[in-house]
Design an enzyme around this catalytic site. Sequence first.
Site, PDB file in Angstrom:
ATOM      1  N   GLY A  53      17.011   6.071  -8.066  1.00 27.81           N
ATOM      2  CA  GLY A  53      16.680   6.114  -6.637  1.00 27.81           C
ATOM      3  C   GLY A  53      15.412   5.352  -6.304  1.00 27.81           C
ATOM      4  CG  ASP A  85      10.625   7.488 -10.028  1.00 25.87           C
ATOM      5  OD1 ASP A  85       9.618   6.776 -10.026  1.00 25.87           O
ATOM      6  OD2 ASP A  85      10.798   8.438 -10.823  1.00 25.87           O
TER       7      ASP A  85
HETATM    8  P1  ADP Z   1      14.832  12.605  -4.933  1.00 26.87           P
HETATM    9  O1  ADP Z   1      15.030  12.705  -6.434  1.00 26.87           O
HETATM   10  O2  ADP Z   1      13.448  13.086  -4.480  1.00 26.87           O
HETATM   11  O3  ADP Z   1      15.951  13.208  -4.162  1.00 26.87           O
HETATM   12  P2  ADP Z   1      15.849   9.876  -4.534  1.00 26.87           P
HETATM   13  O4  ADP Z   1      15.174   8.618  -4.922  1.00 26.87           O
HETATM   14  O5  ADP Z   1      17.118  10.218  -5.256  1.00 26.87           O
HETATM   15  O6  ADP Z   1      14.735  11.032  -4.673  1.00 26.87           O
HETATM   16  O7  ADP Z   1      16.152   9.864  -2.988  1.00 26.87           O
HETATM   17  C1  ADP Z   1      15.183  10.074  -1.993  1.00 26.87           C
HETATM   18  C2  ADP Z   1      15.519   9.227  -0.782  1.00 26.87           C
HETATM   19  O8  ADP Z   1      15.062   7.897  -1.008  1.00 26.87           O
HETATM   20  C3  ADP Z   1      17.013   9.114  -0.476  1.00 26.87           C
HETATM   21  O9  ADP Z   1      17.188   9.255   0.935  1.00 26.87           O
HETATM   22  C4  ADP Z   1      17.344   7.695  -0.934  1.00 26.87           C
HETATM   23  O10 ADP Z   1      18.409   7.149  -0.174  1.00 26.87           O
HETATM   24  C5  ADP Z   1      16.053   6.983  -0.596  1.00 26.87           C
HETATM   25  N1  ADP Z   1      15.804   5.679  -1.243  1.00 26.87           N
HETATM   26  C6  ADP Z   1      16.344   5.142  -2.348  1.00 26.87           C
HETATM   27  N2  ADP Z   1      15.831   3.911  -2.583  1.00 26.87           N
HETATM   28  C7  ADP Z   1      14.927   3.670  -1.587  1.00 26.87           C
HETATM   29  C8  ADP Z   1      14.067   2.582  -1.237  1.00 26.87           C
HETATM   30  N3  ADP Z   1      14.004   1.465  -1.970  1.00 26.87           N
HETATM   31  N4  ADP Z   1      13.284   2.708  -0.117  1.00 26.87           N
HETATM   32  C9  ADP Z   1      13.312   3.814   0.637  1.00 26.87           C
HETATM   33  N5  ADP Z   1      14.105   4.875   0.361  1.00 26.87           N
HETATM   34  C10 ADP Z   1      14.906   4.807  -0.723  1.00 26.87           C
END
Ligand code: ADP
Length: 184
Positions: free
Chosen positions: A38, A40
């Site tokens: 995601g 991260d």
């Molecule tokens: P968590 O483990 O905290 O749920 P995730 O990364 O899986 O974190 O998702 C958190 C949010 O970030 C989701 O809404 C996802 O769609 C979004 N997301 C993923 N990539 C990006 C990005 N490059 N920029 C902004 N938001 C993102």
Amino acid sequence: MESRVNKNVLSLIEGDITKQDTEAIVNAANKSLRGGGGVDGAIHRAGGPKILEECIKIGGCETGEAVITTGGNLKVKHVIHTVGPIYRDGLHNEPKFLEDAYKNSLKLASSKGIKSIAFPSISTGAYGYPLEEAAGIALKTAITYLKEHTDIELVRFVLFGQKTLEVYERVLKRLTQIAFKCPA
Ligand code: ADP
């Protein structure tokens, strides 16, 4: 969509957090701080190995806490890594942990003199937090912080995809019930 709290700005945009030009962005990290999927994964890919090096030195981060590293190759100077809760059923302090993740990120930013910060939607991806509820907590926490502190001039939520943006917009309208300037 943009809203003002005192003299400062709360803004919602659709976009990619790795492309932001704020002083800091927030990473929805996991407790190990070793990177993941995601947002991260996207931050570590775009930011390069320096961020991970610092994360490894820090060693880890508890749920609801926040730590800070360099922005590496990103435009931002700093990445604040926070750990949102894994959503189970809403009865395991998930709301409190999510609020803490936002609040402690903002506090850490303040303590470093950071004036502009961008957040993703913490916990609403792999961690499964229901989006509308999470948006309410995210926005309430940001609004309360901006009301109580004047040092952070811009809090921007960078939402991934139009649907997520729409949910945040709806929730923000409900929370503030004022007229908004919508970008053309
Ligand atoms: P968590 O483990 O905290 O749920 P995730 O990364 O899986 O974190 O998702 C958190 C949010 O970030 C989701 O809404 C996802 O769609 C979004 N997301 C993923 N990539 C990006 C990005 N490059 N920029 C902004 N938001 C993102």
